[in-house]
Design a protein around this motif. Structure first.
Motif, PDB file in Angstrom:
ATOM      1  N   ALA A 156      43.649  42.178  27.274  1.00  0.00           N
ATOM      2  CA  ALA A 156      43.258  40.763  27.191  1.00  0.00           C
ATOM      3  C   ALA A 156      43.625  39.989  28.450  1.00  0.00           C
ATOM      4  O   ALA A 156      42.953  39.018  28.811  1.00  0.00           O
ATOM      5  N   HIS A 157      44.686  40.390  29.111  1.00  0.00           N
ATOM      6  CA  HIS A 157      45.195  39.624  30.249  1.00  0.00           C
ATOM      7  C   HIS A 157      45.174  40.483  31.510  1.00  0.00           C
ATOM      8  O   HIS A 157      45.637  41.619  31.505  1.00  0.00           O
ATOM      9  N   GLN A 158      44.628  39.923  32.598  1.00  0.00           N
ATOM     10  CA  GLN A 158      44.512  40.673  33.836  1.00  0.00           C
ATOM     11  C   GLN A 158      44.988  39.803  35.005  1.00  0.00           C
ATOM     12  O   GLN A 158      44.734  38.589  35.039  1.00  0.00           O
ATOM     13  N   PRO A 159      45.682  40.397  35.970  1.00  0.00           N
ATOM     14  CA  PRO A 159      46.108  39.609  37.142  1.00  0.00           C
ATOM     15  C   PRO A 159      44.945  39.384  38.092  1.00  0.00           C
ATOM     16  O   PRO A 159      43.972  40.148  38.106  1.00  0.00           O
ATOM     17  N   ARG A 160      45.056  38.352  38.883  1.00  0.00           N
ATOM     18  CA  ARG A 160      44.017  38.102  39.891  1.00  0.00           C
ATOM     19  C   ARG A 160      44.162  39.094  41.040  1.00  0.00           C
ATOM     20  O   ARG A 160      45.236  39.667  41.251  1.00  0.00           O
ATOM     21  N   PRO A 161      43.102  39.317  41.818  1.00  0.00           N
ATOM     22  CA  PRO A 161      43.237  40.172  43.002  1.00  0.00           C
ATOM     23  C   PRO A 161      44.259  39.604  43.978  1.00  0.00           C
ATOM     24  O   PRO A 161      44.442  38.380  44.081  1.00  0.00           O
ATOM     25  N   LEU A 162      44.912  40.485  44.695  1.00  0.00           N
ATOM     26  CA  LEU A 162      45.864  40.038  45.702  1.00  0.00           C
ATOM     27  C   LEU A 162      45.139  39.420  46.890  1.00  0.00           C
ATOM     28  O   LEU A 162      43.962  39.678  47.132  1.00  0.00           O
ATOM     29  N   ARG A 163      45.884  38.616  47.636  1.00  0.00           N
ATOM     30  CA  ARG A 163      45.386  38.087  48.903  1.00  0.00           C
ATOM     31  C   ARG A 163      46.547  38.033  49.889  1.00  0.00           C
ATOM     32  O   ARG A 163      47.714  38.109  49.499  1.00  0.00           O
ATOM     33  N   GLU A 164      46.241  37.917  51.152  1.00  0.00           N
ATOM     34  CA  GLU A 164      47.278  37.892  52.180  1.00  0.00           C
ATOM     35  C   GLU A 164      48.273  36.764  51.896  1.00  0.00           C
ATOM     36  O   GLU A 164      47.890  35.672  51.494  1.00  0.00           O
ATOM     37  N   ARG A 176      45.258  55.410  50.978  1.00  0.00           N
ATOM     38  CA  ARG A 176      45.869  54.102  51.234  1.00  0.00           C
ATOM     39  C   ARG A 176      44.827  52.995  51.164  1.00  0.00           C
ATOM     40  O   ARG A 176      45.075  51.920  50.602  1.00  0.00           O
ATOM     41  N   GLU A 177      43.649  53.246  51.732  1.00  0.00           N
ATOM     42  CA  GLU A 177      42.595  52.230  51.713  1.00  0.00           C
ATOM     43  C   GLU A 177      42.086  52.000  50.290  1.00  0.00           C
ATOM     44  O   GLU A 177      41.764  50.861  49.920  1.00  0.00           O
ATOM     45  N   ARG A 178      42.027  53.048  49.503  1.00  0.00           N
ATOM     46  CA  ARG A 178      41.589  52.895  48.112  1.00  0.00           C
ATOM     47  C   ARG A 178      42.539  51.974  47.357  1.00  0.00           C
ATOM     48  O   ARG A 178      42.096  51.077  46.628  1.00  0.00           O
ATOM     49  N   LEU A 179      43.844  52.181  47.556  1.00  0.00           N
ATOM     50  CA  LEU A 179      44.831  51.337  46.881  1.00  0.00           C
ATOM     51  C   LEU A 179      44.708  49.894  47.344  1.00  0.00           C
ATOM     52  O   LEU A 179      44.724  48.963  46.531  1.00  0.00           O
ATOM     53  N   ARG A 180      44.592  49.687  48.661  1.00  0.00           N
ATOM     54  CA  ARG A 180      44.466  48.321  49.178  1.00  0.00           C
ATOM     55  C   ARG A 180      43.238  47.629  48.589  1.00  0.00           C
ATOM     56  O   ARG A 180      43.305  46.484  48.106  1.00  0.00           O
ATOM     57  N   ALA A 181      42.096  48.329  48.617  1.00  0.00           N
ATOM     58  CA  ALA A 181      40.857  47.735  48.115  1.00  0.00           C
ATOM     59  C   ALA A 181      40.964  47.406  46.629  1.00  0.00           C
ATOM     60  O   ALA A 181      40.513  46.343  46.180  1.00  0.00           O
ATOM     61  N   LEU A 182      41.572  48.292  45.866  1.00  0.00           N
ATOM     62  CA  LEU A 182      41.713  48.058  44.439  1.00  0.00           C
ATOM     63  C   LEU A 182      42.556  46.814  44.175  1.00  0.00           C
ATOM     64  O   LEU A 182      42.183  45.952  43.365  1.00  0.00           O
ATOM     65  N   LEU A 183      43.693  46.708  44.868  1.00  0.00           N
ATOM     66  CA  LEU A 183      44.576  45.569  44.652  1.00  0.00           C
ATOM     67  C   LEU A 183      43.948  44.253  45.100  1.00  0.00           C
ATOM     68  O   LEU A 183      44.208  43.200  44.503  1.00  0.00           O
ATOM     69  N   PHE A 184      43.123  44.321  46.143  1.00  0.00           N
ATOM     70  CA  PHE A 184      42.519  43.105  46.696  1.00  0.00           C
ATOM     71  C   PHE A 184      41.142  42.806  46.105  1.00  0.00           C
ATOM     72  O   PHE A 184      40.424  41.943  46.600  1.00  0.00           O
ATOM     73  N   GLY A 185      40.770  43.521  45.056  1.00  0.00           N
ATOM     74  CA  GLY A 185      39.537  43.206  44.345  1.00  0.00           C
ATOM     75  C   GLY A 185      38.271  43.655  45.025  1.00  0.00           C
ATOM     76  O   GLY A 185      37.201  43.078  44.791  1.00  0.00           O
ATOM     77  N   GLU A 186      38.354  44.702  45.840  1.00  0.00           N
ATOM     78  CA  GLU A 186      37.182  45.218  46.534  1.00  0.00           C
ATOM     79  C   GLU A 186      36.713  46.522  45.891  1.00  0.00           C
ATOM     80  O   GLU A 186      37.491  47.203  45.223  1.00  0.00           O
TER      81      GLU A 186
END
Length: 312
Positions: free
Chosen positions: A5-13, A146-156
C-alpha cells in the motif's frame, strides 16, 4: 499477493543515506576498504551518506547488541534518510524482529541475511525493500549492476534480467527475492509476506544439495511453494558437491557415479512438478553481478523467452 500500500518516492540528488549494521560484525580490516568503496559509489550518485563508525562495533559475532543494531533501523527516520543501506550480511537481522519493529515505506538495501528485514517490511504492507548489493559488495559489482541499482532507486527504467527457462510459461505477479536459508526460517512467522501469486526469486551460498533439498521440502510440506505464480533461481554459490575421486588405478572417466544428487537435480526435482514457469540462472546472489530487485513490484517471468521483467 496484494501490492504494498505504501511506496517511497524515487531518490534524487541530495537525499540522505543512513547506514545499518544489522547482522554480522566486520572483523576483517579489508571490510573497511570495501565499505568506503561502497559509500563512494552512493556519493557518486549525488547522495549524502551519514558516516558512522559502525565497522568498529561488535558483540560476539554480531555487529553490536540487538538494541544497538535495531537502533540503526529506527535512526533512518530520525535523521530524515530516504535510503537505509546495510553494511553486510552474515547473521543477526532476524533477532531484531523478536520485538515490535516498524519498517516504514523507505528504501532499504541489502540481501542475504537482510532478507529478514526486507520481507518483514513487505509483510507490514510497505514497499521500498531492494534485494541488491550490500555496502561492502557494491563497489565490486560490474558496471551494469551498479547502474541497474542506481536507475531503480532513482525511478528510471531498468533492463530485463536474463536466465534459462527450465519449465516454460509466463507468470505475472509481485516479485519476492530472498536468500533461501533466511526465508525458510521466516515460514510460520508474521514476517512472511503473502506468497499467493508471487514470483519468488531464490539464491543461496555454501549449502550442500541435501540441505537445499531439506529446505525446499519444508516449503512444500507447508504449502508455500504451491502458492506461487512462478519461480526464479539465482546463484547458488558453493552449493554443489564435487564428484568422487577415482580409485587407485582408475581413470576419471571410470570413476563410480556418486551416491548423491547434484544441485541442479535437487532444484529441478523439488520445483518441476509445481506446474508453474521456472527460470534458472538469473544474475542474483552472492557473486558479482547481483541484479537488484525491488520487493513487491509487479513483474513478468517469461520462461519461454528467458527473461524477468519489472512492470512497475
Amino acid at each position: 499477493m496484494n501490492l504494498p500500500a505504501h511506496q517511497p518516492r524515487p531518490l534524487r540528488e541530495g537525499d540522505r543515506v543512513a547506514l545499518a549494521a544489522a547482522s554480522s560484525a566486520l572483523p576483517d580490516p579489508a571490510d573497511l576498504g570495501r565499505l568506503e568503496a561502497g559509500i563512494a559509489v552512493l556519493e557518486s550518485w549525488g547522495l549524502v551518506v551519514e558516516r558512522r563508525p559502525l565497522h568498529q562495533r561488535s558483540w560476539g559475532y554480531l555487529a553490536g547488541r540487538d538494541a544497538e543494531r535495531r537502533a540503526d533501523l529506527t535512526r533512518a527516520g530520525e535523521v530524515g534518510a530516504e535510503l537505509l543501506a546495510c553494511l553486510r550480511g552474515g547473521w543477526g537481522a532476524a533477532r531484531l524482529l523478536e520485538h515490535p519493529l516498524a519498517l516504514p515505506a523507505r528504501w532499504l538495501l541489502g540481501f542475504s541475511d537482510v532478507t529478514s528485514l526486507l520481507w518483514a517490511q513487505l509483510a507490514q504492507g510497505n514497499a521500498g525493500g531492494v534485494h541488491g548489493p550490500l555496502l561492502t559488495t557494491l563497489a565490486a559489482e560490474p558496471p551494469w549492476s551498479r547502474e541497474r541499482l542506481r536507475a531503480l532507486l532513482f525511478g528510471e527504467p531498468v533492463a530485463d534480467l536474463v536466465g534459462l527457462g527450465w519449465r516454460g510459461g509466463v507468470a505475472e505477479g509481485p516479485v519476492l527475492a530472498a536468500n533461501l536459508t533466511v526465508a525458510t526460517h521466516l515460514l510460520g512467522t508474521p514476517h512472511l509476506p503473502d506468497l499467493r501469486g508471487a514470483i519468488l526469486i531464490l539464491e543461496d551460498v555454501g549449502e550442500a544439495p541435501y540441505r537445499i533439498d531439506r529446505m525446499l521440502t519444508h516449503w512444500r510440506l507447508c504449502g508455500a511453494l504451491q502458492q506461487l505464480a512462478g519461480i526464479g533461481l539465482g546463484q547458488f554459490s558453493g552449493c554443489d558437491e564435487p564428484g568422487p575421486a577415482p580409485e587407485p588405478g582408475e581413470s576419471a572417466a571410470e570413476a563410480r557415479p556418486p551416491r548423491r544428487f547434484s544441485l541442479e537435480q535437487v532444484l529441478r526435482e523439488r520445483t518441476g512438478d509445481l506446474g508453474i514457469p521456472i527460470l534458472a540462472g538469473l544474475p542474483v546472489g552472492h557473486e558479482p553481478g547481483n541484479g537488484a530487485l525491488p520487493l513487491g513490484w509487479r513483474a513478468r517471468l517469461d520462461a519461454d523467452a528467458g527473461v524477468l521483467r519489472l512492470l512497475g
